[in-house]
Design a protein around this motif. Structure first.
Motif, PDB file in Angstrom:
ATOM      1  N   LEU A 600     -79.434 120.936 -13.242  1.00  0.00           N
ATOM      2  CA  LEU A 600     -79.976 121.081 -14.596  1.00  0.00           C
ATOM      3  C   LEU A 600     -78.907 120.841 -15.658  1.00  0.00           C
ATOM      4  O   LEU A 600     -79.140 120.151 -16.648  1.00  0.00           O
ATOM      5  N   LEU A 601     -77.720 121.412 -15.437  1.00  0.00           N
ATOM      6  CA  LEU A 601     -76.641 121.250 -16.416  1.00  0.00           C
ATOM      7  C   LEU A 601     -76.151 119.807 -16.479  1.00  0.00           C
ATOM      8  O   LEU A 601     -75.787 119.304 -17.551  1.00  0.00           O
ATOM      9  N   ARG A 602     -76.171 119.116 -15.324  1.00  0.00           N
ATOM     10  CA  ARG A 602     -75.771 117.709 -15.312  1.00  0.00           C
ATOM     11  C   ARG A 602     -76.763 116.870 -16.118  1.00  0.00           C
ATOM     12  O   ARG A 602     -76.381 115.979 -16.878  1.00  0.00           O
ATOM     13  N   ARG A 603     -78.053 117.170 -15.938  1.00  0.00           N
ATOM     14  CA  ARG A 603     -79.085 116.445 -16.695  1.00  0.00           C
ATOM     15  C   ARG A 603     -78.921 116.692 -18.196  1.00  0.00           C
ATOM     16  O   ARG A 603     -79.044 115.778 -19.012  1.00  0.00           O
ATOM     17  N   PHE A 604     -78.608 117.936 -18.556  1.00  0.00           N
ATOM     18  CA  PHE A 604     -78.410 118.257 -19.973  1.00  0.00           C
ATOM     19  C   PHE A 604     -77.163 117.549 -20.506  1.00  0.00           C
ATOM     20  O   PHE A 604     -77.172 116.999 -21.610  1.00  0.00           O
ATOM     21  N   GLY A 605     -76.103 117.540 -19.701  1.00  0.00           N
ATOM     22  CA  GLY A 605     -74.877 116.850 -20.104  1.00  0.00           C
ATOM     23  C   GLY A 605     -75.062 115.352 -20.252  1.00  0.00           C
ATOM     24  O   GLY A 605     -74.382 114.705 -21.056  1.00  0.00           O
ATOM     25  N   ASN A 606     -76.002 114.781 -19.485  1.00  0.00           N
ATOM     26  CA  ASN A 606     -76.306 113.344 -19.568  1.00  0.00           C
ATOM     27  C   ASN A 606     -77.324 113.022 -20.655  1.00  0.00           C
ATOM     28  O   ASN A 606     -77.839 111.896 -20.721  1.00  0.00           O
ATOM     29  N   HIS A 607     -77.660 114.009 -21.469  1.00  0.00           N
ATOM     30  CA  HIS A 607     -78.617 113.847 -22.579  1.00  0.00           C
ATOM     31  C   HIS A 607     -80.018 113.472 -22.095  1.00  0.00           C
ATOM     32  O   HIS A 607     -80.765 112.800 -22.811  1.00  0.00           O
TER      33      HIS A 607
END
Length: 806
Positions: A600-607
């Motif tokens: 989830l955090l990776r997806r958020f970091g990737n916008h």
């Protein structure tokens, strides 16, 4: 014969002491302090596991007195060193727990499972035909196949002393022990060159295999690599085995819980405050001084870089480092930074790993293959030796206190290990616990401050929204107009938003509008929570689940309504107000699967989303440069709890989550929605003024006789018969009041705040005191005396310095 003092795996007060056993002659070479053994215990043929805590060389026994013998050695190498054995004794005494439970806490869960003992041949030059015959088919043999042959075992033990064989235990479970097929080269390069010209012209596959063997420098090649990379078929491999060119064997390999590539990072230039911090701690590392440093730094002040450069100082000094974070699965960014800085030297321990991964990481540490350990609470027991520094990040976090036996406080265990290893401890936080800050004020701890954000970036501007006015003006209780407008503006600017609501589910409870009936859990004294993703009502304590009611069970009315707001409901409401928003929800329900947090955090970091909506798990450890807005949907959630630490927890949580905004070049903005805008914890969180909050809260604690001015003990009794539980806690209260000083303050006995959980009734006493020399003696007696009641299903537990009185 020698004697062994053994703690047996029978967790009762009557057996919480070392028992003496004879060490049979044929096991003497296998026995060592810290090893697990199987021993006969009690009457009959019952055998239990135990751990050796000492070995006695000289002794005398009464005439006709016969000791039992150790039946079997379970570990061929000690699993607990001298430090951890001494720690287990201290832990049992200070947490009022059984020593065997403390020992179990220190070992990975795989150590409790079935295992396989293996002997590996290291040196081929052994002049013993019997031993060579043993290893004829494979260089690894199952120890269980030969341990009944005492003659062979003694020979192997002698070879182990000469470093000609190695002994190890493997967990005998496919879910734990990971193995891969390897091809071992049996012929030299010269022999290969002789064979190639003699092959038939159509033996192209064999020729390709021989050329691979010739090119490969390693004697061992993964079979999967041969088949995939070099297109060597299984039939070609089998032919080569028949020709005795190669041997096929299974090799256990360590699992790496972090297979993904980690970006290498390098030490950053420190500002003046950071440099002072690193140099101050480094002096203690160099001098082997046991000091405790409280690193108080505002959010975004670069505490993590101070940790990393301090760890580097310890490594340069030839020592190891231990770093703890509150919940490692929620803070993958910190783990990635440590792995990126120190690479393969890092081992990671936390509950998010599989049983096998955790076991492999523990072995890497135990065998000295890791020099830096990063982990959550239980990593404080990592078998790391020669520790140069211990770091506890976010030291105020309540997750550092263990809820079940042994109820240890990680900070206190860290201080014990630091004293043993003559090294410093760093307690880091933007909002230190009042206990730690008070000790720094008394110069028990050394206080180091980081008062500024790195690059002199300003703290985010904080606005408090009075939800009483919002509710009166617009009827909106979840999202205020200022927050919605701010979110829309950030989306237009291609910036990101973090929204925190410390309550999961769709709604807090379901109530009948006609009679006021609230649907409760049948097993617990708590209302059920509505979850729309599963269309069910759930209990967050025991897991009970039932269908959403359409008719009131009390008055048969159909006027069932949902009250309160959970993350699911907030997400649904947000998408109604801002349809163009891309929302990721992060709570217990969306992060059940392994690796879900990081995904989830990776997806958020990737916008992939512009809004991250979650519970308090998003309040710490997140560092995203494009997050410029943080919204707290209801700041009163923790403030309303009936607990003396409610204000402290609220201030800490609001300050921590506010610190997620404006951590890079872009400035940050925070909106805190509350129905209590004048509360001092909320007002001081607005300015992130920790020092003023500390003074205010300490004044309240002093006037109310609470920690850190008083020590506290919580005694809890629970059972399935409420009358028996209430009677027992009253009896304990009378016993203590008759023996403790009149200055001791008793709260209760009374039902716990949630009086019934999983069909167990809970009653408690809280004791506040300053100096009670008889306290430890009285508590030991209570544990011993009421142990007999456990057989009747009535339990008594003692929690020293509880974090919550609820």
């Amino acid at each position: 014969m020698k004697l062994a003092e053994i703690i047996v795996d029978v967790p009762t007060m009557q057996t919480d002491k070392p028992y003496t056993y004879m060490i049979p002659k044929d096991l003497e070479n296998q026995i060592s302090v810290g090893s697990r053994v199987a021993v006969p215990f009690g009457r009959g043929a019952r055998k239990v596991q135990g751990i050796i805590v000492s070995i006695v060389e000289k002794f005398s026994l009464p005439d006709n007195f016969k000791l039992k013998e150790i039946s079997k050695v379970m570990d061929l190498n000690a699993v607990l060193n001298d430090e951890l054995l001494k720690l287990s004794k201290w832990l049992a005494q200070t947490t009022y727990s059984f020593r065997i439970n403390c020992i179990d806490t220190m070992l990975p869960s795989a150590m409790h499972a079935k295992y396989k003992r293996v002997v590996n041949l290291i040196d081929d030059n052994i002049n013993d035909a019997e031993i060579l015959q043993l290893f004829k088919k494979s260089k690894s043999i199952d120890f269980d196949d030969i341990d009944s042959d005492k003659h062979l075992v003694n020979k192997l033990m002698q070879l182990k002393k000469n470093n000609q064989v190695s002994l190890e235990y493997l967990v005998n479970d496919k879910a734990i022990s990971k193995k891969e097929l390897f091809i071992e080269k049996n012929i030299t390069d010269e022999q290969i060159k002789d064979i190639i010209p003699k092959l038939r012209k159509n033996s192209t596959n064999q020729l390709r295999l021989l050329k691979v063997l010739l090119d490969e420098k390693s004697l061992n090649i993964k079979q999967a690599e041969l088949t995939k990379k070099y297109k060597i078929s299984n039939s070609t491999i089998n032919t080569a085995i028949k020709n005795q060119w190669i041997t096929k064997k299974q090799v256990e390999i360590y699992r790496n819980p972090y297979k993904r590539p980690v970006t290498r990072n390098y030490p950053l230039k420190l500002n003046d405050d950071q440099l002072v911090a690193v140099n101050t701690v480094a002096k203690s590392v160099k001098k082997h001084e046991n000091k405790v440093f409280l690193l108080e730094g505002v959010t975004g002040s670069g505490k993590t870089e101070v940790y990393l450069q301090t760890i580097q100082k310890a490594l340069v000094d030839g020592r190891n480092a231990l770093m703890l974070v509150p919940e490692i699965s929620l803070t993958p960014q910190i783990v990635n930074r440590v792995k990126g800085r120190f690479g393969e030297l890092v081992a990671v321990l936390h509950s998010g790993l599989s049983k096998g991964e955790r076991y492999d990481e523990w072995r890497r540490i135990h065998e000295g293959k890791a020099q830096v350990v990063v982990g959550a609470r239980s990593a404080i027991f990592a078998p790391l030796q020669n520790i140069g520094v211990i770091i506890i990040d976010e030291e105020h976090d309540p997750s550092y206190k263990q809820d079940d036996n042994p109820r240890y406080q990680t900070r206190e265990v860290a201080k014990w290990r630091a004293k043993y290893n003559n090294c410093p401890v760093i307690l880091g936080s933007a909002t230190p616990s009042l206990e730690s800050r008070a000790r720094a004020s008394k110069h028990v701890y050394d206080l180091i401050k980081l008062p500024h954000r790195i690059n002199n970036q300003k703290l985010p501007a904080v606005s408090i929204v009075d939800m009483r006015e919002e509710l009166a003006n617009s009827g909106q209780e979840d999202f205020s107009a200022p927050l919605i407008n701010a979110i829309k503006q950030r989306i237009l600017n291609n910036e990101q938003v973090v929204l925190m609501l410390n309550r999961r589910g769709f709604s807090s409870f379901v109530m009948c509008r006609d009679c006021g009936f609230v649907l409760k859990c049948p097993n617990c004294d708590i209302s059920l929570t509505l979850h729309m993703d599963t269309f069910s009502m759930k209990c967050h304590y025991c897991g009970h689940e039932e269908a959403i009611p359409k008719i009131c069970a009390n008055c048969r009315s159909r006027k069932i309504r949902y009250y309160g707001t959970g993350t699911q409901k907030a997400q649904k409401e947000l998408l109604k107000l801002i349809p163009e928003a891309k929302v990721l929800r992060m709570d217990v329900d969306t992060t059940r699967k392994k690796g879900a947090h990081e995904k989830l955090l990776r997806r958020f970091g990737n916008h992939e989303a512009n809004i991250l909506l979650g519970t308090q798990m998003i309040a710490k450890g997140l560092d995203f440069p494009d997050v410029t807005l943080v919204g707290v949907l209801n700041a009163d959630t923790s403030l309303d709890l009936p607990d003396f630490r409610a204000s402290e927890r609220t201030f800490q949580l609001l300050t921590q989550v506010s610190g997620r905004a404006g951590r890079a070049e872009k400035s940050g903005q925070v909106y805190i929605q509350t129905f209590n805008p004048d509360n001092y914890a909320i007002q001081l969180a607005k300015s992130q003024n920790y020092e003023q909050f500390y003074v205010k809260e300490m004044g309240i604690r002093h006037s109310m006789n609470y920690p850190p001015y008083y020590f506290t003990i919580k005694i809890t009794a629970n059972g399935n018969q409420e009358q028996q539980v209430a009677s027992k806690i009253l009896e304990i209260s009378r016993y203590l009041k008759a023996r403790l000083n009149s200055n001791a303050i008793f709260l209760g006995p009374s039902p716990s705040s949630i009086a019934k959980i999983k069909n167990q009734y809970y009653y408690q006493i809280i004791i506040k005191y300053k100096n009670e020399p008889k306290m430890h003696e009285c508590l030991e007696f209570i544990l011993n005396y009421y142990q007999k009641d456990a057989q009747k299903g009535l339990y008594v537990n003692i929690d020293s310095e509880p974090l919550s009185f609820m």
